[in-house]
Design a protein around this motif. Structure first.
Motif, PDB file in Angstrom:
ATOM      1  N   TRP A  38       0.834  -1.198   0.000  1.00 27.25           N
ATOM      2  CA  TRP A  38       0.000   0.000   0.000  1.00 27.25           C
ATOM      3  C   TRP A  38       0.873   1.253   0.000  1.00 27.25           C
ATOM      4  O   TRP A  38       0.623   2.188  -0.759  1.00 27.25           O
ATOM      5  CB  TRP A  38      -0.917  -0.018   1.220  1.00 27.25           C
ATOM      6  CG  TRP A  38      -1.832   1.156   1.282  1.00 27.25           C
ATOM      7  CD1 TRP A  38      -2.904   1.403   0.488  1.00 27.25           C
ATOM      8  CD2 TRP A  38      -1.738   2.255   2.186  1.00 27.25           C
ATOM      9  NE1 TRP A  38      -3.496   2.588   0.848  1.00 27.25           N
ATOM     10  CE2 TRP A  38      -2.804   3.126   1.893  1.00 27.25           C
ATOM     11  CE3 TRP A  38      -0.878   2.570   3.218  1.00 27.25           C
ATOM     12  CZ2 TRP A  38      -2.996   4.295   2.598  1.00 27.25           C
ATOM     13  CZ3 TRP A  38      -1.089   3.735   3.920  1.00 27.25           C
ATOM     14  CH2 TRP A  38      -2.138   4.583   3.598  1.00 27.25           C
ATOM     15  N   PHE A  39       1.917   1.287   0.834  1.00 28.50           N
ATOM     16  CA  PHE A  39       2.817   2.439   0.843  1.00 28.50           C
ATOM     17  C   PHE A  39       3.585   2.548  -0.470  1.00 28.50           C
ATOM     18  O   PHE A  39       3.829   3.648  -0.959  1.00 28.50           O
ATOM     19  CB  PHE A  39       3.807   2.344   2.014  1.00 28.50           C
ATOM     20  CG  PHE A  39       3.250   2.846   3.308  1.00 28.50           C
ATOM     21  CD1 PHE A  39       2.973   4.184   3.480  1.00 28.50           C
ATOM     22  CD2 PHE A  39       3.008   1.983   4.356  1.00 28.50           C
ATOM     23  CE1 PHE A  39       2.465   4.668   4.675  1.00 28.50           C
ATOM     24  CE2 PHE A  39       2.505   2.444   5.555  1.00 28.50           C
ATOM     25  CZ  PHE A  39       2.229   3.790   5.715  1.00 28.50           C
ATOM     26  N   LEU A  40       3.953   1.430  -1.064  1.00 29.86           N
ATOM     27  CA  LEU A  40       4.667   1.448  -2.329  1.00 29.86           C
ATOM     28  C   LEU A  40       3.800   2.035  -3.440  1.00 29.86           C
ATOM     29  O   LEU A  40       4.248   2.899  -4.201  1.00 29.86           O
ATOM     30  CB  LEU A  40       5.103   0.026  -2.702  1.00 29.86           C
ATOM     31  CG  LEU A  40       5.872  -0.129  -3.998  1.00 29.86           C
ATOM     32  CD1 LEU A  40       7.261   0.494  -3.856  1.00 29.86           C
ATOM     33  CD2 LEU A  40       5.980  -1.584  -4.373  1.00 29.86           C
ATOM     34  N   PHE A  41       2.556   1.598  -3.535  1.00 26.93           N
ATOM     35  CA  PHE A  41       1.666   2.102  -4.572  1.00 26.93           C
ATOM     36  C   PHE A  41       1.231   3.541  -4.316  1.00 26.93           C
ATOM     37  O   PHE A  41       0.945   4.282  -5.249  1.00 26.93           O
ATOM     38  CB  PHE A  41       0.433   1.214  -4.719  1.00 26.93           C
ATOM     39  CG  PHE A  41       0.708  -0.085  -5.425  1.00 26.93           C
ATOM     40  CD1 PHE A  41       1.858  -0.273  -6.167  1.00 26.93           C
ATOM     41  CD2 PHE A  41      -0.180  -1.124  -5.336  1.00 26.93           C
ATOM     42  CE1 PHE A  41       2.113  -1.466  -6.811  1.00 26.93           C
ATOM     43  CE2 PHE A  41       0.053  -2.329  -5.981  1.00 26.93           C
ATOM     44  CZ  PHE A  41       1.200  -2.492  -6.719  1.00 26.93           C
ATOM     45  N   PRO A  46       6.978   5.516   4.461  1.00 26.12           N
ATOM     46  CA  PRO A  46       6.461   5.579   5.830  1.00 26.12           C
ATOM     47  C   PRO A  46       7.515   5.998   6.853  1.00 26.12           C
ATOM     48  O   PRO A  46       7.166   6.402   7.954  1.00 26.12           O
ATOM     49  CB  PRO A  46       5.981   4.159   6.099  1.00 26.12           C
ATOM     50  CG  PRO A  46       6.731   3.317   5.154  1.00 26.12           C
ATOM     51  CD  PRO A  46       6.982   4.165   3.946  1.00 26.12           C
ATOM     52  N   LEU A  47       8.783   5.957   6.503  1.00 30.27           N
ATOM     53  CA  LEU A  47       9.830   6.318   7.448  1.00 30.27           C
ATOM     54  C   LEU A  47      10.147   7.807   7.450  1.00 30.27           C
ATOM     55  O   LEU A  47      10.831   8.294   8.348  1.00 30.27           O
ATOM     56  CB  LEU A  47      11.099   5.523   7.139  1.00 30.27           C
ATOM     57  CG  LEU A  47      10.962   4.004   7.233  1.00 30.27           C
ATOM     58  CD1 LEU A  47      12.257   3.337   6.847  1.00 30.27           C
ATOM     59  CD2 LEU A  47      10.534   3.592   8.616  1.00 30.27           C
ATOM     60  N   ASN A  48       9.655   8.563   6.457  1.00 33.80           N
ATOM     61  CA  ASN A  48       9.942   9.998   6.399  1.00 33.80           C
ATOM     62  C   ASN A  48       9.397  10.735   7.611  1.00 33.80           C
ATOM     63  O   ASN A  48      10.061  11.603   8.172  1.00 33.80           O
ATOM     64  CB  ASN A  48       9.380  10.617   5.123  1.00 33.80           C
ATOM     65  CG  ASN A  48      10.272  10.359   3.939  1.00 33.80           C
ATOM     66  OD1 ASN A  48      11.426   9.990   4.083  1.00 33.80           O
ATOM     67  ND2 ASN A  48       9.722  10.538   2.752  1.00 33.80           N
ATOM     68  N   LYS A  49       8.174  10.430   8.021  1.00 33.03           N
ATOM     69  CA  LYS A  49       7.581  11.105   9.174  1.00 33.03           C
ATOM     70  C   LYS A  49       8.378  10.784  10.436  1.00 33.03           C
ATOM     71  O   LYS A  49       8.604  11.659  11.271  1.00 33.03           O
ATOM     72  CB  LYS A  49       6.128  10.702   9.340  1.00 33.03           C
ATOM     73  CG  LYS A  49       5.419  11.483  10.406  1.00 33.03           C
ATOM     74  CD  LYS A  49       3.929  11.285  10.327  1.00 33.03           C
ATOM     75  CE  LYS A  49       3.272  12.099  11.405  1.00 33.03           C
ATOM     76  NZ  LYS A  49       2.494  13.180  10.911  1.00 33.03           N
TER      77      LYS A  49
END
Length: 66
Positions: A38-41, A46-49
């Motif tokens: 889901w994060f890839l698409f 998700p690690l930026n925050k």
């Protein structure tokens, strides 16, 4: 010598603990892989925050949006 007669198979691979480790590993993979896809698409990392929070950029006053 047959693989099934080897120490590795008899003492490690053919144990109840190893079988449960494989089962729980598959459960974890099936639970986490859709989240990663889901994060890839979505094109989001998700690690930026988390990185911004650790750097102190998201630590503003209460009620403030970053």
């Amino acid at each position: 010598m047959s693989f099934y007669d080897s120490w590795l198979y008899r003492e490690v691979l053919n144990t109840k603990g190893f079988a449960w480790a494989v089962v729980w590993g598959m459960f974890a993979l099936q639970a986490l892989l859709p989240i990663g896809i889901w994060f890839l698409f979505a094109g989001k990392n998700p690690l930026n925050k988390l990185r911004r929070f650790r750097a102190g950029k998201d630590r503003g006053k209460a009620g403030e949006r970053p």
